[in-house]
Design an enzyme around this catalytic site. Structure first.
Site, mmCIF file in Angstrom:
data_model
loop_
_atom_site.group_PDB
_atom_site.id
_atom_site.type_symbol
_atom_site.label_atom_id
_atom_site.label_comp_id
_atom_site.label_asym_id
_atom_site.label_seq_id
_atom_site.Cartn_x
_atom_site.Cartn_y
_atom_site.Cartn_z
ATOM 1 N N LYS A 21 0.798 -1.122 0.006
ATOM 2 C CA LYS A 21 0.051 0.026 -0.049
ATOM 3 C C LYS A 21 0.823 1.280 -0.008
ATOM 4 O O LYS A 21 0.577 2.172 -0.605
ATOM 5 C CB LYS A 21 -0.923 0.049 1.203
ATOM 6 C CG LYS A 21 -1.577 1.362 1.658
ATOM 7 C CD LYS A 21 -2.372 1.245 3.109
ATOM 8 C CE LYS A 21 -1.608 1.405 4.233
ATOM 9 N NZ LYS A 21 -1.038 2.765 4.835
ATOM 10 N N ASN A 22 1.853 1.382 0.865
ATOM 11 C CA ASN A 22 2.747 2.607 1.074
ATOM 12 C C ASN A 22 3.484 2.753 -0.339
ATOM 13 O O ASN A 22 3.724 4.004 -0.356
ATOM 14 C CB ASN A 22 3.488 2.582 2.242
ATOM 15 C CG ASN A 22 2.384 2.631 3.630
ATOM 16 O OD1 ASN A 22 1.221 3.173 3.368
ATOM 17 N ND2 ASN A 22 2.839 2.293 4.755
ATOM 18 N N ARG A 90 -3.644 9.342 4.570
ATOM 19 C CA ARG A 90 -2.315 9.943 4.871
ATOM 20 C C ARG A 90 -1.453 10.173 3.426
ATOM 21 O O ARG A 90 -1.107 11.213 3.067
ATOM 22 C CB ARG A 90 -1.665 8.824 5.674
ATOM 23 C CG ARG A 90 -0.167 9.890 5.833
ATOM 24 C CD ARG A 90 -0.446 10.915 7.067
ATOM 25 N NE ARG A 90 0.905 11.627 7.189
ATOM 26 C CZ ARG A 90 1.054 12.722 8.184
ATOM 27 N NH1 ARG A 90 0.101 13.217 8.531
ATOM 28 N NH2 ARG A 90 2.445 13.013 8.047
ATOM 29 N N CYS A 114 -4.611 6.717 9.988
ATOM 30 C CA CYS A 114 -4.750 6.222 11.157
ATOM 31 C C CYS A 114 -4.515 7.258 12.460
ATOM 32 O O CYS A 114 -3.660 7.942 12.304
ATOM 33 C CB CYS A 114 -3.969 5.020 11.405
ATOM 34 S SG CYS A 114 -4.449 3.374 10.431
ATOM 35 N N ARG A 119 1.038 13.201 14.196
ATOM 36 C CA ARG A 119 1.396 13.189 12.576
ATOM 37 C C ARG A 119 1.446 14.534 11.851
ATOM 38 O O ARG A 119 0.894 14.916 11.025
ATOM 39 C CB ARG A 119 0.657 12.397 11.786
ATOM 40 C CG ARG A 119 0.311 10.910 12.483
ATOM 41 C CD ARG A 119 -0.145 10.012 11.547
ATOM 42 N NE ARG A 119 0.588 9.369 10.481
ATOM 43 C CZ ARG A 119 0.043 8.540 9.625
ATOM 44 N NH1 ARG A 119 -1.007 8.034 9.659
ATOM 45 N NH2 ARG A 119 1.181 8.175 8.688
ATOM 46 N N PRO A 120 2.232 15.437 12.535
ATOM 47 C CA PRO A 120 2.603 16.873 11.954
ATOM 48 C C PRO A 120 3.147 16.739 10.435
ATOM 49 O O PRO A 120 3.704 15.665 10.222
ATOM 50 C CB PRO A 120 3.604 17.354 12.828
ATOM 51 C CG PRO A 120 4.376 16.383 13.523
ATOM 52 C CD PRO A 120 3.281 15.299 13.536
ATOM 53 N N ILE A 121 3.154 17.896 9.765
ATOM 54 C CA ILE A 121 3.607 17.886 8.396
ATOM 55 C C ILE A 121 4.758 18.926 8.328
ATOM 56 O O ILE A 121 5.226 19.607 7.172
ATOM 57 C CB ILE A 121 2.549 17.935 7.260
ATOM 58 C CG1 ILE A 121 1.733 18.959 7.481
ATOM 59 C CG2 ILE A 121 1.863 16.577 7.101
ATOM 60 C CD1 ILE A 121 0.875 19.455 6.067
ATOM 61 N N ASP A 122 5.079 19.193 9.221
ATOM 62 C CA ASP A 122 6.096 20.345 9.301
ATOM 63 C C ASP A 122 7.407 20.199 8.607
ATOM 64 O O ASP A 122 8.033 21.274 7.855
ATOM 65 C CB ASP A 122 6.491 20.909 10.724
ATOM 66 C CG ASP A 122 7.343 19.585 11.549
ATOM 67 O OD1 ASP A 122 6.669 18.599 11.751
ATOM 68 O OD2 ASP A 122 8.585 19.664 11.972
ATOM 69 N N ASP A 301 5.605 -0.031 12.087
ATOM 70 C CA ASP A 301 4.204 -0.671 11.404
ATOM 71 C C ASP A 301 4.020 -2.350 11.795
ATOM 72 O O ASP A 301 3.071 -2.785 11.513
ATOM 73 C CB ASP A 301 4.249 -0.640 9.811
ATOM 74 C CG ASP A 301 3.860 0.865 9.439
ATOM 75 O OD1 ASP A 301 3.451 1.527 10.230
ATOM 76 O OD2 ASP A 301 4.123 1.216 8.320
ATOM 77 N N ARG A 394 -8.290 -1.106 5.155
ATOM 78 C CA ARG A 394 -7.663 -0.127 4.400
ATOM 79 C C ARG A 394 -6.496 -0.278 4.308
ATOM 80 O O ARG A 394 -5.837 0.283 3.315
ATOM 81 C CB ARG A 394 -7.378 1.045 5.566
ATOM 82 C CG ARG A 394 -8.805 1.794 5.910
ATOM 83 C CD ARG A 394 -8.781 3.078 6.557
ATOM 84 N NE ARG A 394 -7.470 3.640 6.168
ATOM 85 C CZ ARG A 394 -6.427 4.285 7.056
ATOM 86 N NH1 ARG A 394 -6.839 4.331 8.244
ATOM 87 N NH2 ARG A 394 -5.485 4.656 6.695
#
Ligand code: EPZ
Length: 418
Positions: A21-22, A90, A114, A119-122, A301, A394
């Site tokens: 998936k990823n 995500r 999830c 889960r920041p995106i900085d 994971d 998912r």
């Protein structure tokens, strides 16, 4: 939807792994870098991937799928993403770098995924700012403007998504972009290889320093989505908990060395180029002290899978979750309901192996945590009901059916049990 698992059935046979998936999500994000057709084989038909295809369609891409083969082509009709599916996954954040590289502006809702941490995106945004892009993160979306310029940038942490975005962002930047402290997960290597086959100039593939020399355009390419290393680990964990003999096929053992080290020090394991054979007739000794960390170390994971396996070991295992702050506690509570002995403080769990778990009703809170509960249920005595398995769907193709094909006893209940 729930899974009803009758525990205590040994597993026996061959089971096959599908595309990751990823990896698929990252490769699909990169299709935006060309109008030409990009074809992905071994592209798994799972909810998150279908949502990503939906997202690409919503901004103008033409998408087709025949079985596991997906084609994506065409120009974007808009760089303003409004589809609600973007907030469900995500992976939606993974279009950021590609849209900017190609079109110089993008508006994107903040990604979903999830609930495993804040889960920041900085790091994604800081890297883009370093490339001269104007970035504005609001409460619900992010707006970026400007064509990424070449630069040298060091990620403060080796984030998988930020590495993918920043590499994609820089493929057209004039001159050389040097990215330092990049993540080196196999899914990143797969992305780098796809970009090179599309005409990008990238050196340092699979290394923590990656150099990208801008090119004028990218073109058509075909890539195979790599086998899902988490699914591979899930099948292996299932047989560790349920006992039996399993051959896991179509996988890449080189992508899960840290996990395989723990398994093979406890059980007879044969590792082939694309398969792993394992025989489990007894309990593991223990798995020692395991900390999650970016690749090539033990992956977050696989942490919930290890937590479940550790419950069945003879000795104590200590697990420290270093990446996602909410990823440990839920499954600790659920497994303790099944008779596990897990002491838990902050992001550390100490698991004292027990003689057996007892089936009861538990609930999945996220994708990998849910899979962890399923494998625990396979080894437990009696019936385990895993509720809310939509989380699991998912990221897995028919997990219940696959495990049932090698001897597990799992029934799918479409209406949730009360
Ligand atoms: C990817 O998420 C995977 N998702 C995750 O898989 C996986 O758990 C994770 O990598 C780690 O391996 C996809 O590929 C779609 P990160 P990503 O950025 O990219 C912090 C699954 O179950 N961070 O490497 O979001 C972050 O909070 C999932 O399939 C920042 O602080 O992970 C975390 O602690 C879930 N700022 C750490 O870095 C940022 O800007 C690693 O996150 C980005 C990340």
């Amino acid at each position: 939807m729930d899974y009803i698992i009758e525990g205590g059935h040994k597993l026996d046979g061959e089971i096959s792994v599908y595309g990751a998936k990823n990896c698929a999500l990252a490769l699909l994000g990169a299709t935006i870098l060309t109008d030409d057709e990009v074809v992905l084989t071994n592209c798994p038909q799972i909810v998150d991937v279908e949502n990503m295809l939906q997202l690409l369609k919503s901004i103008g891409k033409k998408v087709w799928r025949v079985g596991d083969v997906v084609g994506v082509a065409g120009a974007l009709s808009t760089t303003n993403v409004t589809t609600p599916v973007a907030t469900l996954i995500r992976g939606s954040i993974l279009i950021l770098g590609s849209v900017l590289a190609r079109y110089g502006n993008v508006q994107l809702p903040l990604p979903g995924g999830c609930a495993i941490g804040s889960r920041p995106i900085d790091i994604h945004l800081d890297g883009l700012r370093a490339m001269g892009v104007a970035v504005n993160q609001g409460l619900t979306d992010v707006v970026c403007c400007g064509v990424p310029q070449s630069t040298t940038y060091k990620l403060r942490f080796a984030s998988v998504g930020a590495t993918q975005n920043l590499i994609c962002a820089s493929v057209f930047s004039k001159g050389k972009t040097v990215l330092k402290n990049c993540a080196i997960e196999p899914e990143i290597v797969a992305l780098e290889r796809l970009l090179v086959s599309m005409g990008a100039k990238i050196s340092g593939i699979g290394c923590s320093t990656v150099t990208i020399e801008g090119v004028q355009r990218l073109h058509t390419a075909t890539a195979k989505v790599i086998p899902d290393r988490i699914v591979t680990a899930t099948y292996l964990s299932a047989v560790v908990c349920a006992k039996g003999e399993l051959v896991v096929e179509n996988c890449n053992p080189r992508h899960l060395r840290s996990f395989l080290q723990l398994i093979s020090s406890n059980f007879p394991t044969k590792i082939y180029n694309h398969a792993i054979a394992i025989e489990v007739s007894d309990r593991a000794k223990s798995y020692g002290f395991v900390r999650t960390a970016p690749y090539p170390f033990f992956p977050t994971d696989m942490q919930s899978l290890l937590l479940s396996m550790a419950c069945f070991a003879r000795g104590s295992t200590c697990i420290k979750e270093n990446l996602f702050e909410n990823r440990l506690s839920h499954n600790v509570k659920q497994l303790n309901l099944m008779g596990a002995k897990i002491a838990h403080h902050a992001n550390t769990a100490i698991v004292d192996g027990v003689n057996g778990l007892i089936g009861t009703q538990v609930s999945a809170m996220d994708l990998r945590g849910g899979a962890g509960l399923v494998v625990a249920g396979l080894g437990a005595q009696g019936t385990t009901i895993v509720r809310d398995v939509s989380h699991i769907q998912r990221g897995y193709i028919n997990l219940a059916e696959s495990l049932s094909s090698v001897g597990a006893n799992i029934t799918i209940l479409n209406q949730s049990a009360n």
